[in-house]
Structures are given as C-alpha cells and as structure tokens.
Write a protein that holds these residues in place. Structure first.
Motif, PDB file in Angstrom:
ATOM      1  N   LYS A  11       0.836  -1.207   0.000  1.00  0.00           N
ATOM      2  CA  LYS A  11       0.000   0.000   0.000  1.00  0.00           C
ATOM      3  C   LYS A  11       0.866   1.251   0.000  1.00  0.00           C
ATOM      4  O   LYS A  11       0.584   2.225  -0.720  1.00  0.00           O
ATOM      5  CB  LYS A  11      -0.914   0.015   1.221  1.00  0.00           C
ATOM      6  CG  LYS A  11      -2.076  -0.952   1.150  1.00  0.00           C
ATOM      7  CD  LYS A  11      -2.901  -0.877   2.408  1.00  0.00           C
ATOM      8  CE  LYS A  11      -3.987  -1.937   2.431  1.00  0.00           C
ATOM      9  NZ  LYS A  11      -4.719  -1.945   3.719  1.00  0.00           N
ATOM     10  N   GLU A  12       1.904   1.235   0.808  1.00  0.00           N
ATOM     11  CA  GLU A  12       2.779   2.403   0.919  1.00  0.00           C
ATOM     12  C   GLU A  12       3.553   2.632  -0.382  1.00  0.00           C
ATOM     13  O   GLU A  12       3.730   3.768  -0.822  1.00  0.00           O
ATOM     14  CB  GLU A  12       3.750   2.208   2.094  1.00  0.00           C
ATOM     15  CG  GLU A  12       4.466   3.459   2.505  1.00  0.00           C
ATOM     16  CD  GLU A  12       3.552   4.553   3.036  1.00  0.00           C
ATOM     17  OE1 GLU A  12       3.894   5.736   2.824  1.00  0.00           O
ATOM     18  OE2 GLU A  12       2.510   4.245   3.650  1.00  0.00           O
ATOM     19  N   LYS A  14       2.592   1.932  -3.379  1.00  0.00           N
ATOM     20  CA  LYS A  14       1.691   2.462  -4.403  1.00  0.00           C
ATOM     21  C   LYS A  14       1.568   3.980  -4.321  1.00  0.00           C
ATOM     22  O   LYS A  14       1.253   4.635  -5.313  1.00  0.00           O
ATOM     23  CB  LYS A  14       0.311   1.825  -4.289  1.00  0.00           C
ATOM     24  CG  LYS A  14       0.272   0.415  -4.812  1.00  0.00           C
ATOM     25  CD  LYS A  14      -1.121  -0.154  -4.734  1.00  0.00           C
ATOM     26  CE  LYS A  14      -1.142  -1.564  -5.291  1.00  0.00           C
ATOM     27  NZ  LYS A  14      -2.477  -2.154  -5.262  1.00  0.00           N
ATOM     28  N   GLN A  15       1.807   4.536  -3.158  1.00  0.00           N
ATOM     29  CA  GLN A  15       1.667   5.978  -2.973  1.00  0.00           C
ATOM     30  C   GLN A  15       2.928   6.746  -3.371  1.00  0.00           C
ATOM     31  O   GLN A  15       2.912   7.959  -3.464  1.00  0.00           O
ATOM     32  CB  GLN A  15       1.333   6.279  -1.511  1.00  0.00           C
ATOM     33  CG  GLN A  15      -0.002   5.702  -1.080  1.00  0.00           C
ATOM     34  CD  GLN A  15      -0.270   5.894   0.395  1.00  0.00           C
ATOM     35  OE1 GLN A  15       0.508   6.538   1.094  1.00  0.00           O
ATOM     36  NE2 GLN A  15      -1.374   5.341   0.872  1.00  0.00           N
ATOM     37  N   SER A  17       6.170   8.018  -5.769  1.00  0.00           N
ATOM     38  CA  SER A  17       6.415   8.351  -7.181  1.00  0.00           C
ATOM     39  C   SER A  17       7.526   7.443  -7.735  1.00  0.00           C
ATOM     40  O   SER A  17       8.192   6.730  -6.999  1.00  0.00           O
ATOM     41  CB  SER A  17       6.829   9.810  -7.315  1.00  0.00           C
ATOM     42  OG  SER A  17       8.114   9.983  -6.759  1.00  0.00           O
TER      43      SER A  17
END
Length: 159
Positions: A11-12, A14-15, A17
């Motif tokens: 999840k982290e 995916k955030q 760049s």
C-alpha cells in the motif's frame, strides 16, 4: 524496530512516485549483497531464463574446480557452500524448471566428483536429498518437461 507485513508495504509503495521508488531500490541494493544480486537478476537476467541457468552452471563448475580435496571435511564444507549458493539462485528465479535443472546439474557434478562421494555418508545423503528434491520438482512440471527431465536423470545415471 518491528517490520510491517507485506500488505502494508505494498500500500505504501503504491503511494510513492517513480523517482522515490528508484531511490528506495538503490538504497536497498546498497545494504546487502543478496538485494543487489536479486535486483541484477530481475533487471538483467529474468528475461533469459536459459542464459541465467547456464551462468549458474558455469558458477557451479568453477566452484567444484576450487574444492580442497585434502580431506572429506573440506569437501563437505565446500559442497554445502555450493549448494547454499545454488538454493539462493533458485530463490531468485522462482521457476520450477530452473530449480530442477540446477539441482540435477549439482547432482551430476557431485556424482562425477573425484574422490568419489561413496566414501562419505554425509555427501551421499546430501546427494540423495537433492535428487529427491529434484524429482519432487519434476512432478509439478508439465508432462513434456517431466519426460525430458526424467530422460536426463536416466542418461546421467543419477538414480
């Protein structure tokens, strides 16, 4: 510090760049040799699995050439080191075909090794375990590959 589980890490990630991901990968590669080896496999060798297997076989050949044959203690120690490296390369690939191919090649080299492994119970047991692992891996493959690998076992006289 306690590590978080993979779901949270995913999840982290995916955030982040692209540049932040690149920086994280480079930082990971800096800390451990295994991380760098895995990144090398993923970036440069994963697209050519046969080439990767051949390069590992070359590594195995070189390692078997450098074994100290003064006593079976040194031989066992060196063979365990070679096997540990093979297992690491298999983990990088995560393909059953490569696993079976490398384990069978290791068994072949061990069987051909001079002085004979028949004089060492530990080396014979190691040989039998790896051959059994290869045979279990063969069972999970497509039937055409199974046939080819079983022929290879018969040709090499590994049974």
């Amino acid at each position: 510090m306690k590590a978080v589980n993979l779901v949270e890490i995913k999840k982290e990630l995916k955030q982040l760049s692209t540049t932040e991901l690149e920086a994280l990968c480079l930082r990971l590669a800096r800390f451990k040799k295994e991380n760098k080896e895995l990144l090398t496999y993923l970036l440069f060798e994963s697209h050519d699995e046969n080439g990767y297997a051949e390069s590992v076989k070359t590594f195995i050949d070189e390692e078997f050439e450098t074994i100290n044959t003064d006593s079976f203690y040194y031989i066992r120690k060196s063979v365990r080191k070679i096997l540990r490296n093979i297992k690491k390369f298999i983990r990088y690939s995560q393909k059953k075909e490569t696993e079976v191919e490398l384990l069978l090649y290791f068994c072949k080299k061990l069987k051909e090794f001079k002085p004979s492994i028949k004089r060492s119970t530990q080396l014979q047991n190691m040989y039998q375990r790896q051959l059994l692992l290869a045979k279990k891996g063969i069972e999970k493959l497509h039937e055409d590959l199974r046939y080819d690998f079983n022929l290879m076992i018969e040709e090499m006289g590994l049974e």
